[in-house]
Design a protein around this motif. Sequence first.
Motif, short mmCIF file in Angstrom:
data_model
loop_
_atom_site.label_atom_id
_atom_site.label_comp_id
_atom_site.label_asym_id
_atom_site.label_seq_id
_atom_site.Cartn_x
_atom_site.Cartn_y
_atom_site.Cartn_z
N GLY A 136 0.78 -1.23 0.00
CA GLY A 136 0.00 0.00 0.00
C GLY A 136 0.81 1.28 0.00
N GLN A 137 2.12 1.16 -0.18
CA GLN A 137 2.96 2.35 -0.17
C GLN A 137 4.00 2.28 -1.28
N VAL A 138 4.50 3.45 -1.69
CA VAL A 138 5.58 3.51 -2.66
C VAL A 138 6.89 3.21 -1.95
N THR A 139 7.62 2.25 -2.47
CA THR A 139 8.94 1.96 -1.92
C THR A 139 9.99 2.37 -2.94
N GLY A 140 11.12 2.88 -2.47
CA GLY A 140 12.15 3.34 -3.38
C GLY A 140 11.81 4.73 -3.93
N ASP A 141 12.45 5.08 -5.03
CA ASP A 141 12.33 6.40 -5.65
C ASP A 141 11.29 6.34 -6.77
N PRO A 142 10.17 7.09 -6.68
CA PRO A 142 9.11 7.00 -7.69
C PRO A 142 9.30 7.93 -8.89
N PHE A 143 10.46 8.62 -8.97
CA PHE A 143 10.67 9.57 -10.05
C PHE A 143 11.68 9.06 -11.08
N LEU A 144 11.56 9.59 -12.29
CA LEU A 144 12.48 9.24 -13.37
C LEU A 144 13.89 9.74 -13.04
N ARG A 145 14.87 8.86 -13.21
CA ARG A 145 16.27 9.23 -13.00
C ARG A 145 17.07 8.85 -14.25
N MET A 146 17.97 9.73 -14.65
CA MET A 146 18.70 9.51 -15.89
C MET A 146 20.12 10.03 -15.81
N ASP A 147 21.04 9.24 -16.34
CA ASP A 147 22.42 9.67 -16.57
C ASP A 147 22.47 10.12 -18.03
N GLY A 148 22.29 11.41 -18.25
CA GLY A 148 22.13 11.94 -19.59
C GLY A 148 23.28 11.62 -20.53
N GLN A 149 24.50 11.74 -20.06
CA GLN A 149 25.66 11.49 -20.92
C GLN A 149 25.73 10.03 -21.32
N ALA A 150 25.45 9.14 -20.38
CA ALA A 150 25.49 7.71 -20.68
C ALA A 150 24.40 7.33 -21.68
N VAL A 151 23.21 7.91 -21.50
CA VAL A 151 22.11 7.62 -22.42
C VAL A 151 22.44 8.11 -23.83
N PHE A 152 23.00 9.33 -23.92
CA PHE A 152 23.37 9.89 -25.23
C PHE A 152 24.37 8.98 -25.93
N LYS A 153 25.39 8.57 -25.21
CA LYS A 153 26.45 7.73 -25.78
C LYS A 153 25.88 6.42 -26.29
N GLN A 154 25.05 5.78 -25.48
CA GLN A 154 24.47 4.50 -25.89
C GLN A 154 23.51 4.67 -27.05
N ALA A 155 22.70 5.73 -26.99
CA ALA A 155 21.66 5.92 -28.01
C ALA A 155 22.25 6.07 -29.40
N VAL A 156 23.24 6.95 -29.55
CA VAL A 156 23.78 7.19 -30.89
C VAL A 156 24.49 5.96 -31.42
N SER A 157 25.08 5.17 -30.52
CA SER A 157 25.79 3.96 -30.95
C SER A 157 24.83 2.88 -31.41
N VAL A 158 23.86 2.55 -30.56
CA VAL A 158 22.97 1.43 -30.89
C VAL A 158 22.00 1.78 -32.02
N LEU A 159 21.58 3.04 -32.11
CA LEU A 159 20.65 3.41 -33.17
C LEU A 159 21.30 3.32 -34.55
N GLU A 160 22.56 3.74 -34.64
CA GLU A 160 23.24 3.65 -35.93
C GLU A 160 23.37 2.20 -36.38
#
Length: 328
Positions: free
Chosen positions: A208-232
């Motif tokens: 009946g309760q939220v456990t942990g962190d209920p918000f979006l968390r992101m490592d922007g630089q890591a996401v950018f690096k992975q995104a451009v690599s895997v999408l290509e």
Amino acid sequence: MTATVQYSRIIGTGSYLPDEIVTNNDLAQRLAKKGVETSDEWIVSRTGIKQRHIADDSTKTSDLAVKAAQNALASAGKTAADLDLIILATSTPDFVFPSTACMVQAKLGNRGAAAFDVQAVCSGFVYALTTADSFIKAGRARCALVIGAEVFSRILDWQDRGTCVLFGDGAGAVVLQASDEPGIQAAQLHADGSLTNILCVPGSVAHGQVTGDPFLRMDGQAVFKQAVSVLEQSARDTVAEAGLELSDIDWLIPHQANLRILTFLAKKLGGSMDKLVVTVDQHANTSAASVPLALDQACRDGRIKSGHEVLMQGVGGGFTWGSVVARM
């Protein structure tokens, strides 16, 4: 006797955005009241985002999804009764269960079609479209509704300038139908769960309760690096699987996360920027809704025409990614 090869084709597109438009200046004023400093120049220079649509508190993901679905059905000349499969991609479902797809089914007035959600975050629509294509090619469905819908504004930490300026709410949908002519020509899906922590909402509901962190968390630089690599690489592999060259692709519709990623990808693939569909400036990042929103806009404004080859790509939390090549 050899069985006829069954294909699937996109025969209709639709989308829907909440009425409230929040510009960067509007957002900066709101955040200033919370002690968070940002500006239109700061957001545009880093992301290309100029505005986003935000759903009011009474609007659920299923509400946005239904509107997009109705527009897609109208575009396809179909009714809800024609559907035998409904797949909805979302990371912001109405409830823990039942699936939001079932809520959409009820609101559309369909009974009996298989209905379920797909959770692959910003890759969700590409995952859902590939799944629907597989159902049709296997003879398990003939007319499918595929939706990406999100209310990401509900899971943002409005004290975190690095994430709260990036996202918006919306929904996009397509109607996919069995066909004797190729439509979806190739699709590839991938994931790497070891990268979970670079983009996640690390909370859950328990007792009946939220456990942990209920918000979006992101490592922007890591996401950018992975995104451009895997999408290509995903683009090159999927286009090759379709028996095409990159030069054969008429339109590139990547996940609309960041203008820098989009332009970098287009250059890496050697395509003209004129072939790149961009909506991130107007919609921000709408997660699973971003690709179908962009597809619908480009279809309705006349850019995408019958016979055009379209490469759609998703990349997001999980870490997930994938691509679909479709002849419209």
